[in-house]
Write a protein that holds these residues in place. Sequence first.
Motif, PDB file in Angstrom:
ATOM      1  N   VAL A  18       0.832  -1.208   0.000  1.00 23.33           N
ATOM      2  CA  VAL A  18       0.000   0.000   0.000  1.00 23.33           C
ATOM      3  C   VAL A  18       0.869   1.261   0.000  1.00 23.33           C
ATOM      4  O   VAL A  18       0.581   2.236  -0.708  1.00 23.33           O
ATOM      5  N   THR A  19       1.953   1.246   0.768  1.00 25.48           N
ATOM      6  CA  THR A  19       2.840   2.419   0.833  1.00 25.48           C
ATOM      7  C   THR A  19       3.518   2.669  -0.508  1.00 25.48           C
ATOM      8  O   THR A  19       3.560   3.815  -0.995  1.00 25.48           O
ATOM      9  N   VAL A  20       4.072   1.618  -1.107  1.00 20.53           N
ATOM     10  CA  VAL A  20       4.741   1.771  -2.404  1.00 20.53           C
ATOM     11  C   VAL A  20       3.751   2.284  -3.452  1.00 20.53           C
ATOM     12  O   VAL A  20       4.065   3.195  -4.230  1.00 20.53           O
TER      13      VAL A  20
ATOM     14  N   LEU B 150      -6.352   3.497   5.437  1.00 18.15           N
ATOM     15  CA  LEU B 150      -5.775   2.184   5.729  1.00 18.15           C
ATOM     16  C   LEU B 150      -4.665   2.268   6.778  1.00 18.15           C
ATOM     17  O   LEU B 150      -4.490   1.355   7.590  1.00 18.15           O
ATOM     18  N   GLN B 151      -3.907   3.354   6.774  1.00 20.97           N
ATOM     19  CA  GLN B 151      -2.733   3.472   7.636  1.00 20.97           C
ATOM     20  C   GLN B 151      -3.057   3.243   9.119  1.00 20.97           C
ATOM     21  O   GLN B 151      -2.445   2.378   9.763  1.00 20.97           O
ATOM     22  N   PRO B 152      -4.005   3.976   9.724  1.00 19.25           N
ATOM     23  CA  PRO B 152      -4.297   3.728  11.144  1.00 19.25           C
ATOM     24  C   PRO B 152      -4.938   2.365  11.415  1.00 19.25           C
ATOM     25  O   PRO B 152      -4.814   1.831  12.519  1.00 19.25           O
ATOM     26  N   ILE B 153      -5.611   1.802  10.414  1.00 16.61           N
ATOM     27  CA  ILE B 153      -6.186   0.466  10.588  1.00 16.61           C
ATOM     28  C   ILE B 153      -5.069  -0.558  10.756  1.00 16.61           C
ATOM     29  O   ILE B 153      -5.168  -1.487  11.571  1.00 16.61           O
TER      30      ILE B 153
ATOM     31  N   TYR C  21       7.616  -3.261  14.110  1.00 15.98           N
ATOM     32  CA  TYR C  21       7.747  -4.110  12.926  1.00 15.98           C
ATOM     33  C   TYR C  21       6.844  -3.614  11.805  1.00 15.98           C
ATOM     34  O   TYR C  21       7.245  -3.526  10.640  1.00 15.98           O
ATOM     35  N   VAL C  22       5.592  -3.289  12.161  1.00 11.98           N
ATOM     36  CA  VAL C  22       4.627  -2.875  11.149  1.00 11.98           C
ATOM     37  C   VAL C  22       4.967  -1.494  10.597  1.00 11.98           C
ATOM     38  O   VAL C  22       4.925  -1.266   9.387  1.00 11.98           O
ATOM     39  N   MET C  23       5.352  -0.569  11.478  1.00  9.08           N
ATOM     40  CA  MET C  23       5.635   0.799  11.037  1.00  9.08           C
ATOM     41  C   MET C  23       6.884   0.863  10.159  1.00  9.08           C
ATOM     42  O   MET C  23       7.015   1.756   9.313  1.00  9.08           O
ATOM     43  N   SER C  24       7.801  -0.068  10.359  1.00  8.69           N
ATOM     44  CA  SER C  24       9.005  -0.073   9.526  1.00  8.69           C
ATOM     45  C   SER C  24       8.650  -0.301   8.058  1.00  8.69           C
ATOM     46  O   SER C  24       9.371   0.152   7.157  1.00  8.69           O
ATOM     47  N   ALA C  25       7.516  -0.991   7.802  1.00  5.69           N
ATOM     48  CA  ALA C  25       7.097  -1.236   6.421  1.00  5.69           C
ATOM     49  C   ALA C  25       6.841   0.067   5.681  1.00  5.69           C
ATOM     50  O   ALA C  25       7.121   0.184   4.479  1.00  5.69           O
ATOM     51  N   ASN C  26       6.313   1.062   6.384  1.00  4.76           N
ATOM     52  CA  ASN C  26       6.026   2.346   5.755  1.00  4.76           C
ATOM     53  C   ASN C  26       7.306   3.025   5.275  1.00  4.76           C
ATOM     54  O   ASN C  26       7.376   3.528   4.142  1.00  4.76           O
ATOM     55  N   TYR C  27       8.339   3.011   6.120  1.00  4.11           N
ATOM     56  CA  TYR C  27       9.567   3.725   5.782  1.00  4.11           C
ATOM     57  C   TYR C  27      10.412   2.943   4.766  1.00  4.11           C
ATOM     58  O   TYR C  27      11.122   3.539   3.953  1.00  4.11           O
ATOM     59  N   ILE C  28      10.311   1.615   4.801  1.00  3.15           N
ATOM     60  CA  ILE C  28      10.954   0.822   3.758  1.00  3.15           C
ATOM     61  C   ILE C  28      10.281   1.110   2.413  1.00  3.15           C
ATOM     62  O   ILE C  28      10.944   1.275   1.384  1.00  3.15           O
ATOM     63  N   GLY C  29       8.946   1.196   2.432  1.00  2.00           N
ATOM     64  CA  GLY C  29       8.207   1.481   1.207  1.00  2.00           C
ATOM     65  C   GLY C  29       8.587   2.819   0.603  1.00  2.00           C
ATOM     66  O   GLY C  29       8.775   2.933  -0.614  1.00  2.00           O
ATOM     67  N   VAL C  30       8.708   3.859   1.432  1.00  2.00           N
ATOM     68  CA  VAL C  30       9.094   5.184   0.946  1.00  2.00           C
ATOM     69  C   VAL C  30      10.503   5.145   0.352  1.00  2.00           C
ATOM     70  O   VAL C  30      10.785   5.783  -0.658  1.00  2.00           O
ATOM     71  N   ALA C  31      11.392   4.368   0.998  1.00  2.00           N
ATOM     72  CA  ALA C  31      12.785   4.313   0.550  1.00  2.00           C
ATOM     73  C   ALA C  31      12.950   3.532  -0.747  1.00  2.00           C
ATOM     74  O   ALA C  31      13.756   3.902  -1.608  1.00  2.00           O
ATOM     75  N   ILE C  32      12.186   2.437  -0.923  1.00  2.00           N
ATOM     76  CA  ILE C  32      12.395   1.579  -2.089  1.00  2.00           C
ATOM     77  C   ILE C  32      11.525   1.952  -3.280  1.00  2.00           C
ATOM     78  O   ILE C  32      11.753   1.464  -4.385  1.00  2.00           O
ATOM     79  N   CYS C  33      10.539   2.821  -3.075  1.00  2.00           N
ATOM     80  CA  CYS C  33       9.628   3.160  -4.173  1.00  2.00           C
ATOM     81  C   CYS C  33      10.371   3.668  -5.414  1.00  2.00           C
ATOM     82  O   CYS C  33      10.132   3.177  -6.528  1.00  2.00           O
ATOM     83  N   PRO C  34      11.304   4.642  -5.271  1.00  2.00           N
ATOM     84  CA  PRO C  34      12.024   5.095  -6.482  1.00  2.00           C
ATOM     85  C   PRO C  34      12.851   3.985  -7.116  1.00  2.00           C
ATOM     86  O   PRO C  34      13.020   3.961  -8.336  1.00  2.00           O
ATOM     87  N   LEU C  35      13.350   3.059  -6.288  1.00  2.00           N
ATOM     88  CA  LEU C  35      14.158   1.967  -6.809  1.00  2.00           C
ATOM     89  C   LEU C  35      13.287   0.926  -7.513  1.00  2.00           C
ATOM     90  O   LEU C  35      13.685   0.324  -8.504  1.00  2.00           O
ATOM     91  N   PHE C  36      12.082   0.730  -6.986  1.00  2.00           N
ATOM     92  CA  PHE C  36      11.166  -0.260  -7.546  1.00  2.00           C
ATOM     93  C   PHE C  36      10.718   0.132  -8.953  1.00  2.00           C
ATOM     94  O   PHE C  36      10.544  -0.719  -9.825  1.00  2.00           O
ATOM     95  N   PHE C  37      10.545   1.447  -9.176  1.00  2.00           N
ATOM     96  CA  PHE C  37      10.053   1.923 -10.472  1.00  2.00           C
ATOM     97  C   PHE C  37      11.154   2.545 -11.319  1.00  2.00           C
ATOM     98  O   PHE C  37      10.866   3.248 -12.293  1.00  2.00           O
TER      99      PHE C  37
END
Length: 441
Positions: free
Chosen positions: A254-256, A346-349, A370-386
Amino acid sequence: MDAVSRHVCVMTQLPLRAYNDVMKRIPTGRGYIPLLTLIAVWSLSLVVDLPGLAISPLLSVIDKVFPGASHLECQLLEILPNFCIFPFILLSGKLSVSRNKVGLVVLGLTVFLLAGIAYFFVDSILGLIIVSCVLGMGCGLVIPLAAGLLAEIFTGKYRLQQMGIKSGIANGTLVLATLAVGLTEGKNWHIPFVVYLMPIIPLALSVFLSQRYMSRDSGGDVATVVQAHIKSAGLPFVEIRKRLFGIIFFYLVVTVAGITLSFFIPFLMSSHHMGDDATGYVSAVFYLMVTLPGFFLGKIVCFFRKLTIPVCVAMMIVGPLIIAFCPSLTAYFIGASLMGFGYGALQPIFYDKASELAPSAAHSTKVLSYVMSANYIGVAICPLFFVGLKSVTAFVISAACMAVVLVIAIIKRDSFTFSVNDELAAYGKKPLDSGVENKTK
Protein backbone atom coordinates in the motif's frame (compact mmCIF):
# COMPACT_ATOMS: atom_id res chain seq x y z
CA MET A 1 -24.18 43.49 42.39
CA ASP A 2 -22.24 46.52 41.10
CA ALA A 3 -19.99 46.44 38.04
CA VAL A 4 -16.78 46.20 40.08
CA SER A 5 -18.03 43.19 42.03
CA ARG A 6 -19.12 41.41 38.87
CA HIS A 7 -15.73 42.05 37.28
CA VAL A 8 -13.90 40.64 40.32
CA CYS A 9 -16.17 37.61 40.37
CA VAL A 10 -15.58 36.87 36.66
CA MET A 11 -11.83 37.35 36.95
CA THR A 12 -11.59 34.92 39.86
CA GLN A 13 -13.60 32.28 37.98
CA LEU A 14 -11.47 32.39 34.82
CA PRO A 15 -8.41 30.67 36.36
CA LEU A 16 -10.69 27.98 37.84
CA ARG A 17 -12.31 27.34 34.45
CA ALA A 18 -8.92 27.14 32.77
CA TYR A 19 -7.73 24.73 35.45
CA ASN A 20 -10.81 22.53 35.05
CA ASP A 21 -10.34 22.43 31.25
CA VAL A 22 -6.70 21.40 31.61
CA MET A 23 -7.53 18.74 34.20
CA LYS A 24 -10.13 17.01 32.06
CA ARG A 25 -9.71 13.27 31.92
CA ILE A 26 -9.87 11.14 28.82
CA PRO A 27 -11.46 7.65 28.85
CA THR A 28 -9.22 4.91 27.51
CA GLY A 29 -11.37 1.80 27.71
CA ARG A 30 -9.68 0.73 30.93
CA GLY A 31 -9.57 3.95 32.94
CA TYR A 32 -8.78 7.61 32.44
CA ILE A 33 -5.69 9.71 31.71
CA PRO A 34 -5.18 13.47 32.03
CA LEU A 35 -5.80 15.55 28.93
CA LEU A 36 -2.26 16.94 29.11
CA THR A 37 -0.86 13.41 28.88
CA LEU A 38 -2.88 12.74 25.74
CA ILE A 39 -1.71 16.03 24.22
CA ALA A 40 1.89 15.05 25.02
CA VAL A 41 1.45 11.70 23.23
CA TRP A 42 -0.23 13.44 20.28
CA SER A 43 2.71 15.85 20.04
CA LEU A 44 5.07 12.97 19.22
CA SER A 45 3.25 12.60 15.91
CA LEU A 46 4.38 16.09 14.93
CA VAL A 47 7.84 14.78 14.04
CA VAL A 48 7.41 11.21 12.77
CA ASP A 49 6.82 12.02 9.07
CA LEU A 50 9.19 14.97 8.69
CA PRO A 51 12.58 13.40 7.77
CA GLY A 52 13.24 13.53 4.05
CA LEU A 53 9.77 14.27 2.73
CA ALA A 54 9.35 17.65 4.47
CA ILE A 55 12.24 19.22 2.53
CA SER A 56 11.42 17.70 -0.85
CA PRO A 57 10.51 21.15 -2.30
CA LEU A 58 14.02 22.32 -1.31
CA LEU A 59 15.92 19.79 -3.43
CA SER A 60 15.92 21.97 -6.54
CA VAL A 61 17.41 24.82 -4.51
CA ILE A 62 20.06 22.53 -2.97
CA ASP A 63 21.01 21.51 -6.50
CA LYS A 64 21.72 25.16 -7.34
CA VAL A 65 23.48 25.95 -4.04
CA PHE A 66 25.88 23.03 -4.60
CA PRO A 67 26.35 22.92 -8.39
CA GLY A 68 29.10 20.31 -8.02
CA ALA A 69 26.74 17.89 -6.28
CA SER A 70 25.22 15.11 -8.35
CA HIS A 71 21.48 14.61 -8.68
CA LEU A 72 21.83 11.42 -6.64
CA GLU A 73 23.52 13.25 -3.77
CA CYS A 74 20.61 15.69 -3.59
CA GLN A 75 18.10 12.84 -3.63
CA LEU A 76 19.97 11.15 -0.77
CA LEU A 77 18.78 13.97 1.50
CA GLU A 78 15.26 12.65 0.94
CA ILE A 79 15.98 8.92 0.78
CA LEU A 80 18.73 8.28 3.36
CA PRO A 81 16.76 9.38 6.45
CA ASN A 82 14.21 6.65 5.73
CA PHE A 83 16.93 4.00 5.43
CA CYS A 84 18.38 5.16 8.77
CA ILE A 85 14.93 5.26 10.36
CA PHE A 86 14.31 1.56 9.66
CA PRO A 87 16.92 -0.07 11.98
CA PHE A 88 16.27 2.47 14.75
CA ILE A 89 12.53 1.77 14.64
CA LEU A 90 13.33 -1.88 15.34
CA LEU A 91 15.87 -0.91 18.02
CA SER A 92 13.33 1.32 19.74
CA GLY A 93 10.74 -1.44 19.65
CA LYS A 94 13.17 -3.87 21.26
CA LEU A 95 14.36 -1.43 23.93
CA SER A 96 10.80 -0.36 24.77
CA VAL A 97 10.05 -3.72 26.38
CA SER A 98 12.72 -3.46 29.06
CA ARG A 99 13.68 0.22 29.12
CA ASN A 100 12.05 3.45 30.23
CA LYS A 101 9.80 4.48 27.32
CA VAL A 102 9.72 8.13 28.35
CA GLY A 103 13.52 8.11 28.46
CA LEU A 104 13.61 6.69 24.92
CA VAL A 105 11.23 9.41 23.77
CA VAL A 106 13.41 12.14 25.26
CA LEU A 107 16.58 10.60 23.78
CA GLY A 108 15.10 10.31 20.29
CA LEU A 109 13.67 13.84 20.35
CA THR A 110 16.97 15.26 21.60
CA VAL A 111 18.96 13.60 18.80
CA PHE A 112 16.36 14.80 16.28
CA LEU A 113 16.52 18.37 17.61
CA LEU A 114 20.33 18.49 17.67
CA ALA A 115 20.40 17.32 14.04
CA GLY A 116 17.81 19.98 13.16
CA ILE A 117 20.02 22.66 14.72
CA ALA A 118 23.10 21.31 12.92
CA TYR A 119 21.46 21.98 9.53
CA PHE A 120 21.94 25.72 10.13
CA PHE A 121 25.71 25.35 10.46
CA VAL A 122 26.46 22.89 7.64
CA ASP A 123 27.69 24.26 4.32
CA SER A 124 28.50 21.14 2.29
CA ILE A 125 26.40 18.48 0.63
CA LEU A 126 28.30 15.75 2.51
CA GLY A 127 27.56 17.49 5.80
CA LEU A 128 23.86 17.69 4.94
CA ILE A 129 23.80 13.97 4.11
CA ILE A 130 25.47 13.06 7.43
CA VAL A 131 23.10 15.27 9.43
CA SER A 132 20.14 13.76 7.57
CA CYS A 133 21.27 10.29 8.66
CA VAL A 134 21.50 11.41 12.31
CA LEU A 135 18.06 12.98 11.98
CA GLY A 136 16.66 9.65 10.77
CA MET A 137 18.24 7.83 13.71
CA GLY A 138 16.61 10.14 16.25
CA CYS A 139 13.26 10.00 14.49
CA GLY A 140 13.46 6.19 14.30
CA LEU A 141 13.59 6.01 18.10
CA VAL A 142 10.43 8.11 18.42
CA ILE A 143 8.27 6.68 15.63
CA PRO A 144 7.11 3.39 17.24
CA LEU A 145 6.58 5.09 20.60
CA ALA A 146 4.21 7.65 19.06
CA ALA A 147 1.81 4.80 18.28
CA GLY A 148 2.99 2.37 20.97
CA LEU A 149 2.07 4.65 23.87
CA LEU A 150 -1.43 5.04 22.43
CA ALA A 151 -1.71 1.26 22.06
CA GLU A 152 -0.66 0.75 25.69
CA ILE A 153 -3.01 3.37 27.09
CA PHE A 154 -6.12 2.84 24.94
CA THR A 155 -8.09 -0.22 23.91
CA GLY A 156 -10.97 -1.13 21.58
CA LYS A 157 -12.81 1.68 19.83
CA TYR A 158 -10.85 4.27 21.81
CA ARG A 159 -7.59 2.92 20.40
CA LEU A 160 -8.93 2.99 16.83
CA GLN A 161 -10.00 6.60 17.30
CA GLN A 162 -6.61 7.60 18.69
CA MET A 163 -4.69 5.79 15.93
CA GLY A 164 -6.71 7.76 13.40
CA ILE A 165 -5.97 11.06 15.15
CA LYS A 166 -2.28 10.12 15.38
CA SER A 167 -2.09 9.51 11.61
CA GLY A 168 -4.02 12.70 10.93
CA ILE A 169 -1.63 14.79 13.04
CA ALA A 170 1.46 13.21 11.45
CA ASN A 171 0.25 13.64 7.87
CA GLY A 172 -1.17 17.09 8.55
CA THR A 173 2.14 18.27 10.00
CA LEU A 174 3.91 16.99 6.89
CA VAL A 175 1.55 19.02 4.68
CA LEU A 176 2.13 22.20 6.69
CA ALA A 177 5.90 21.63 6.90
CA THR A 178 6.14 21.06 3.13
CA LEU A 179 4.13 24.24 2.57
CA ALA A 180 6.42 26.19 4.94
CA VAL A 181 9.51 24.89 3.12
CA GLY A 182 8.05 25.92 -0.23
CA LEU A 183 7.27 29.44 1.03
CA THR A 184 10.70 30.05 2.57
CA GLU A 185 13.04 28.32 0.11
CA GLY A 186 13.62 31.46 -1.96
CA LYS A 187 14.97 33.59 0.89
CA ASN A 188 17.83 31.64 2.44
CA TRP A 189 18.39 27.94 1.84
CA HIS A 190 19.04 27.36 5.56
CA ILE A 191 15.70 28.79 6.70
CA PRO A 192 13.45 25.90 5.52
CA PHE A 193 15.29 23.55 7.90
CA VAL A 194 13.47 25.31 10.74
CA VAL A 195 10.79 22.62 10.33
CA TYR A 196 13.25 20.20 11.92
CA LEU A 197 13.10 22.17 15.18
CA MET A 198 9.60 20.75 15.76
CA PRO A 199 10.85 18.34 18.51
CA ILE A 200 10.94 21.34 20.88
CA ILE A 201 7.17 20.95 21.36
CA PRO A 202 7.05 17.24 22.38
CA LEU A 203 10.22 17.69 24.46
CA ALA A 204 8.52 20.45 26.45
CA LEU A 205 5.44 18.25 26.95
CA SER A 206 7.33 15.05 27.80
CA VAL A 207 7.01 15.78 31.53
CA PHE A 208 3.31 14.91 31.25
CA LEU A 209 4.15 11.38 30.03
CA SER A 210 5.63 10.28 33.36
CA GLN A 211 3.74 7.73 35.42
CA ARG A 212 4.18 9.99 38.44
CA TYR A 213 2.27 12.79 36.72
CA MET A 214 -0.52 10.48 35.50
CA SER A 215 -0.93 8.91 38.95
CA ARG A 216 -1.04 12.31 40.61
CA ASP A 217 -3.43 14.01 38.18
CA SER A 218 -5.72 11.23 37.01
CA GLY A 219 -8.07 11.37 39.96
CA GLY A 220 -7.09 7.89 41.12
CA ASP A 221 -8.48 6.22 38.02
CA VAL A 222 -5.41 6.19 35.81
CA ALA A 223 -5.33 3.87 32.82
CA THR A 224 -3.09 0.95 33.69
CA VAL A 225 -1.13 -1.36 31.44
CA VAL A 226 -2.83 -4.75 31.66
CA GLN A 227 -1.61 -8.09 30.41
CA ALA A 228 -3.28 -10.11 27.66
CA HIS A 229 -5.78 -7.38 26.85
CA ILE A 230 -5.83 -8.08 23.15
CA LYS A 231 -7.99 -10.54 21.26
CA SER A 232 -5.04 -12.53 19.97
CA ALA A 233 -4.04 -13.57 23.49
CA GLY A 234 -3.79 -17.36 23.58
CA LEU A 235 -3.19 -17.74 19.83
CA PRO A 236 -0.25 -19.94 18.80
CA PHE A 237 2.93 -18.01 18.10
CA VAL A 238 2.97 -19.31 14.51
CA GLU A 239 -0.49 -17.83 13.90
CA ILE A 240 0.45 -14.48 15.44
CA ARG A 241 3.60 -14.33 13.31
CA LYS A 242 1.59 -15.20 10.19
CA ARG A 243 -0.87 -12.38 10.90
CA LEU A 244 1.94 -9.95 11.62
CA PHE A 245 3.73 -10.74 8.34
CA GLY A 246 0.41 -10.37 6.52
CA ILE A 247 -0.09 -6.83 7.87
CA ILE A 248 3.54 -5.87 7.19
CA PHE A 249 3.41 -7.03 3.56
CA PHE A 250 -0.01 -5.45 3.01
CA TYR A 251 1.23 -2.13 4.44
CA LEU A 252 4.41 -2.28 2.34
CA VAL A 253 2.48 -2.75 -0.92
CA VAL A 254 0.00 0.00 0.00
CA THR A 255 2.84 2.42 0.83
CA VAL A 256 4.74 1.77 -2.40
CA ALA A 257 1.53 2.14 -4.43
CA GLY A 258 0.47 5.31 -2.60
CA ILE A 259 3.81 7.12 -2.52
CA THR A 260 4.14 6.60 -6.30
CA LEU A 261 2.23 9.84 -6.72
CA SER A 262 4.83 11.89 -4.83
CA PHE A 263 7.70 10.62 -6.96
CA PHE A 264 6.09 10.51 -10.42
CA ILE A 265 3.35 13.14 -10.64
CA PRO A 266 5.92 15.96 -11.24
CA PHE A 267 7.39 14.12 -14.25
CA LEU A 268 3.98 13.21 -15.66
CA MET A 269 2.58 16.73 -15.36
CA SER A 270 5.78 18.21 -16.77
CA SER A 271 5.46 15.98 -19.84
CA HIS A 272 2.00 17.50 -20.41
CA HIS A 273 3.44 21.03 -20.06
CA MET A 274 1.83 21.76 -16.70
CA GLY A 275 3.65 24.17 -14.41
CA ASP A 276 5.32 23.57 -11.05
CA ASP A 277 2.46 25.37 -9.29
CA ALA A 278 -0.08 22.88 -10.65
CA THR A 279 2.16 19.99 -9.57
CA GLY A 280 2.37 21.45 -6.08
CA TYR A 281 -1.41 21.76 -5.87
CA VAL A 282 -1.95 18.12 -6.87
CA SER A 283 0.64 16.94 -4.34
CA ALA A 284 -0.99 19.12 -1.66
CA VAL A 285 -4.40 17.60 -2.39
CA PHE A 286 -2.92 14.10 -2.10
CA TYR A 287 -1.39 14.77 1.33
CA LEU A 288 -4.52 16.60 2.48
CA MET A 289 -6.62 13.54 1.63
CA VAL A 290 -4.09 11.31 3.40
CA THR A 291 -4.55 13.50 6.47
CA LEU A 292 -8.33 13.83 6.68
CA PRO A 293 -9.43 10.17 7.15
CA GLY A 294 -7.47 9.93 10.40
CA PHE A 295 -9.70 12.49 12.10
CA PHE A 296 -12.90 10.79 10.88
CA LEU A 297 -11.84 7.15 10.92
CA GLY A 298 -14.65 6.10 13.24
CA LYS A 299 -17.31 7.49 10.90
CA ILE A 300 -15.59 5.94 7.87
CA VAL A 301 -15.51 2.48 9.46
CA CYS A 302 -19.10 2.89 10.64
CA PHE A 303 -20.26 3.84 7.13
CA PHE A 304 -18.43 1.17 5.12
CA ARG A 305 -18.37 -1.42 7.92
CA LYS A 306 -16.78 -4.68 6.67
CA LEU A 307 -16.27 -3.17 3.22
CA THR A 308 -13.87 -0.57 4.62
CA ILE A 309 -10.65 -2.25 3.48
CA PRO A 310 -11.89 -3.34 0.00
CA VAL A 311 -13.29 0.15 -0.66
CA CYS A 312 -10.01 1.82 0.34
CA VAL A 313 -8.02 -0.58 -1.85
CA ALA A 314 -10.42 0.06 -4.77
CA MET A 315 -9.79 3.81 -4.41
CA MET A 316 -6.07 3.12 -4.77
CA ILE A 317 -6.78 1.26 -8.01
CA VAL A 318 -9.08 3.82 -9.63
CA GLY A 319 -6.96 6.81 -8.55
CA PRO A 320 -3.71 5.94 -10.40
CA LEU A 321 -5.63 4.73 -13.47
CA ILE A 322 -7.38 8.10 -13.75
CA ILE A 323 -4.01 9.84 -13.44
CA ALA A 324 -2.38 7.56 -16.02
CA PHE A 325 -5.06 7.77 -18.73
CA CYS A 326 -6.79 11.13 -18.20
CA PRO A 327 -4.18 13.85 -18.77
CA SER A 328 -6.04 16.83 -17.34
CA LEU A 329 -5.60 18.84 -14.15
CA THR A 330 -9.11 17.97 -12.94
CA ALA A 331 -8.44 14.25 -13.42
CA TYR A 332 -5.17 14.56 -11.52
CA PHE A 333 -6.98 16.18 -8.59
CA ILE A 334 -9.58 13.39 -8.55
CA GLY A 335 -6.97 10.65 -8.84
CA ALA A 336 -4.78 12.16 -6.12
CA SER A 337 -7.81 12.51 -3.83
CA LEU A 338 -8.79 8.86 -4.26
CA MET A 339 -5.23 7.61 -3.71
CA GLY A 340 -4.74 9.84 -0.68
CA PHE A 341 -8.05 8.93 0.96
CA GLY A 342 -7.53 5.19 0.52
CA TYR A 343 -3.98 5.32 1.86
CA GLY A 344 -4.87 7.65 4.73
CA ALA A 345 -7.74 5.45 5.93
CA LEU A 346 -5.77 2.18 5.73
CA GLN A 347 -2.73 3.47 7.64
CA PRO A 348 -4.30 3.73 11.14
CA ILE A 349 -6.19 0.47 10.59
CA PHE A 350 -2.82 -1.27 10.17
CA TYR A 351 -1.62 0.21 13.44
CA ASP A 352 -4.75 -0.85 15.26
CA LYS A 353 -4.48 -4.41 13.96
CA ALA A 354 -0.81 -4.56 14.98
CA SER A 355 -1.77 -3.52 18.52
CA GLU A 356 -4.10 -6.51 18.76
CA LEU A 357 -1.21 -8.89 18.03
CA ALA A 358 0.93 -7.82 21.01
CA PRO A 359 1.12 -10.50 23.74
CA SER A 360 0.60 -7.70 26.27
CA ALA A 361 0.16 -3.94 26.28
CA ALA A 362 3.80 -3.56 27.29
CA HIS A 363 4.83 -5.26 24.02
CA SER A 364 2.64 -3.03 21.83
CA THR A 365 5.48 -0.72 20.86
CA LYS A 366 7.69 -3.64 19.84
CA VAL A 367 5.01 -5.17 17.59
CA LEU A 368 4.14 -1.77 16.13
CA SER A 369 7.80 -1.15 15.33
CA TYR A 370 7.75 -4.11 12.93
CA VAL A 371 4.63 -2.87 11.15
CA MET A 372 5.64 0.80 11.04
CA SER A 373 9.00 -0.07 9.53
CA ALA A 374 7.10 -1.24 6.42
CA ASN A 375 6.03 2.35 5.76
CA TYR A 376 9.57 3.73 5.78
CA ILE A 377 10.95 0.82 3.76
CA GLY A 378 8.21 1.48 1.21
CA VAL A 379 9.09 5.18 0.95
CA ALA A 380 12.79 4.31 0.55
CA ILE A 381 12.40 1.58 -2.09
CA CYS A 382 9.63 3.16 -4.17
CA PRO A 383 12.02 5.09 -6.48
CA LEU A 384 14.16 1.97 -6.81
CA PHE A 385 11.17 -0.26 -7.55
CA PHE A 386 10.05 1.92 -10.47
CA VAL A 387 13.53 2.97 -11.65
CA GLY A 388 13.76 3.44 -15.41
CA LEU A 389 10.00 3.32 -15.96
CA LYS A 390 7.88 6.05 -17.51
CA SER A 391 5.46 7.87 -15.21
CA VAL A 392 2.36 6.41 -16.87
CA THR A 393 3.80 2.90 -16.53
CA ALA A 394 4.55 3.49 -12.84
CA PHE A 395 0.92 4.48 -12.14
CA VAL A 396 -0.41 1.49 -14.11
CA ILE A 397 1.84 -0.91 -12.17
CA SER A 398 0.70 0.76 -8.93
CA ALA A 399 -2.94 0.13 -9.87
CA ALA A 400 -2.15 -3.46 -10.93
CA CYS A 401 -0.49 -4.23 -7.60
CA MET A 402 -3.50 -2.90 -5.70
CA ALA A 403 -5.84 -4.88 -8.01
CA VAL A 404 -4.06 -8.07 -6.93
CA VAL A 405 -4.45 -6.96 -3.31
CA LEU A 406 -8.18 -6.36 -3.89
CA VAL A 407 -8.68 -9.87 -5.27
CA ILE A 408 -6.89 -11.33 -2.25
CA ALA A 409 -8.87 -9.07 0.10
CA ILE A 410 -12.16 -10.33 -1.36
CA ILE A 411 -11.10 -13.98 -1.22
CA LYS A 412 -9.67 -13.59 2.30
CA ARG A 413 -12.33 -11.15 3.48
CA ASP A 414 -12.84 -13.03 6.76
CA SER A 415 -9.13 -13.22 7.58
CA PHE A 416 -7.52 -11.07 10.26
CA THR A 417 -5.51 -9.02 7.74
CA PHE A 418 -8.39 -8.02 5.45
CA SER A 419 -11.36 -7.83 7.81
CA VAL A 420 -12.76 -5.22 10.16
CA ASN A 421 -13.97 -6.95 13.30
CA ASP A 422 -17.56 -6.67 14.48
CA GLU A 423 -16.75 -4.28 17.31
CA LEU A 424 -15.11 -1.74 15.00
CA ALA A 425 -17.73 -2.24 12.28
CA ALA A 426 -20.35 -1.27 14.86
CA TYR A 427 -18.20 1.69 15.94
CA GLY A 428 -20.88 4.30 15.40
CA LYS A 429 -23.96 2.48 16.73
CA LYS A 430 -23.45 4.18 20.07
CA PRO A 431 -21.88 7.59 20.29
CA LEU A 432 -18.27 7.41 21.34
CA ASP A 433 -17.69 8.86 24.78
CA SER A 434 -16.89 12.50 24.27
CA GLY A 435 -13.68 11.75 26.04
CA VAL A 436 -13.73 14.27 28.82
CA GLU A 437 -14.44 14.17 32.50
CA ASN A 438 -13.50 16.88 34.92
CA LYS A 439 -11.21 15.87 37.73
CA THR A 440 -13.15 18.12 40.07
CA LYS A 441 -16.35 16.05 39.73
